[in-house]
Design an enzyme around this catalytic site. Structure first.
Site, PDB file in Angstrom:
ATOM      1  N   ASP A 177       9.140 -18.279  34.937  1.00 51.72           N
ATOM      2  CA  ASP A 177       8.411 -18.001  33.712  1.00 51.72           C
ATOM      3  C   ASP A 177       8.045 -16.367  33.983  1.00 51.72           C
ATOM      4  O   ASP A 177       7.565 -16.438  34.850  1.00 51.72           O
ATOM      5  CB  ASP A 177       7.381 -18.950  33.216  1.00 51.72           C
ATOM      6  CG  ASP A 177       6.441 -19.229  34.125  1.00 51.72           C
ATOM      7  OD1 ASP A 177       6.581 -20.272  35.057  1.00 51.72           O
ATOM      8  OD2 ASP A 177       5.550 -18.538  34.251  1.00 51.72           O
TER       9      ASP A 177
ATOM     10  N   ASP B 149       4.580 -16.240  32.946  1.00 56.71           N
ATOM     11  CA  ASP B 149       3.174 -16.676  32.817  1.00 56.71           C
ATOM     12  C   ASP B 149       2.577 -16.309  31.394  1.00 56.71           C
ATOM     13  O   ASP B 149       3.259 -16.659  30.368  1.00 56.71           O
ATOM     14  CB  ASP B 149       2.174 -16.075  34.033  1.00 56.71           C
ATOM     15  CG  ASP B 149       1.005 -16.719  34.028  1.00 56.71           C
ATOM     16  OD1 ASP B 149       1.038 -17.897  34.070  1.00 56.71           O
ATOM     17  OD2 ASP B 149      -0.096 -16.151  34.173  1.00 56.71           O
TER      18      ASP B 149
END
Ligand SMILES: CSC[C@H]1O[C@H](OP(=O)(O)O)[C@H](O)[C@@H]1O
Ligand SMILES: Nc1ncnc2[nH]cnc12
Length: 300
Positions: free
Chosen positions: A219, A221
């Site tokens: 991801d 973040d």
């Protein structure tokens, strides 16, 4: 069963410890598999270890969050985990982790061979040493460059997109970062973020175990406008990448040189112990049998 496996003869033979993080709860392709519970004077490790081999390379696997992912990042007993690896005669330690990306170019799905850390964790037992046996090891280069290069080569051979080098910000968790924190960590020069590699990497060095971490980016973040990490995102990417991580271990076994030449990290405690023999706490010295026994026996 509460036994400790035999130590390898000398260190010429690779016995690789693998700590599997989120999504990696076992290894595939192991032969002569044996699950054993190894006790540690530092308390309970995350679970039993799985011993096995791929060809001539021996492996000792431990799931960092325990079976069924029941242990949160702040609850991991890293000291027991590393101590158990030493008791199993591990020569080198590989960590596999899910990580968030703090850089556009480190896209979800890619792998990062981490080489530096910024530690923002707190309240975790972060040293084997203390009152009665004081030691200061160098952590300037916390990752073993040799092991990390073998691991990155193996990941690439398995088909992963691999970035070599990157600074891992170890956050406390268990909540993910605020946007302000995520943006601050970028300014600090961090490239990726996770909750578990510290104090694991510190303790590996104290235990004289060459350590390398391969992170799987799941991801971005929380630093990008309109986007933030959640567990569903992490799990979705991990489902795609777990097989690649396991294939990396198979490739590593196939590609490691037959003979393990010594690493300077095998002697990281030489010259690091400050406490004079007459002032040492015998209880702590006994607890440190696996971690520091070599260094204590070889003091001149
Ligand atoms: C499920 S996302 C958060 C969780 O995943 C990472 O763990 P690991 O390094 O063991 O793969 C991260 O550090 C968090 O603990
Ligand atoms: N964004 C993130 N923050 C902390 N740990 C993570 N593990 C995977 N993604 C993460």
């Amino acid at each position: 069963m509460h036994t400790e496996p035999n130590q390898p003869s000398g260190n010429a033979h690779w016995r690789i410890g693998v700590i599997g993080g989120s999504g990696i709860y076992d290894l595939s392709g192991l032969e002569d598999v044996q699950d054993i519970a190894v006790q540690s004077p530092f308390g309970a490790p995350s679970g039993p270890v799985t011993l096995g081999r791929i060809g001539a390379v021996e492996f000792v696997f431990l799931a960092r969050h325990g079976a069924g992912h029941r242990i949160p990042p702040e609850g991991i007993n890293h000291r027991a985990n590393i101590d158990v690896m030493k008791r199993c005669g591990v020569t080198d330690l590989i960590a596999i982790s899910a990580i968030g990306s703090l850089r556009e170019e480190l896209a979800p799905g890619s792998f990062v061979a981490v080489d530096q850390f910024i530690d923002r964790t707190h309240g975790r037992a972060d040293s084997f040493f203390g009152e009665g046996l004081v030691a200061h090891v160098s952590l300037a280069d916390p990752v073993c460059a040799r092991l990390s290069a073998h691991l990155a080569d193996a990941a690439q051979a398995a088909g992963a997109r691999v970035h070599r080098g990157g600074c891992y910000l170890a956050m406390q968790g268990p909540q993910f970062s605020t946007r302000a924190e995520s943006r601050l960590y970028r300014q600090w020069g961090a490239d990726v973020i996770g909750m578990t590699a510290m104090p694991e990497a510190r303790l590996a060095r104290e235990a004289e175990l060459p350590y390398a971490l391969i992170g799987m980016v799941t991801d971005y973040d929380a630093w990008r406008e309109g986007d933030h990490v959640d567990v569903a995102q992490v799990l979705q990417v991990m489902r795609g990448n777990a097989a690649l991580a396991k294939a990396t271990i198979g490739q590593l076994a196939a590609r490691l040189p037959q003979v393990r030449t010594p690493s300077p990290i095998d002697h990281a405690l030489d010259g690091a112990i400050m406490t004079a023999p007459a002032h040492r706490d015998p209880v702590l010295v006994a607890r440190l049998g696996a971690v520091a026994g070599r260094a204590l026996r070889n003091e001149g």
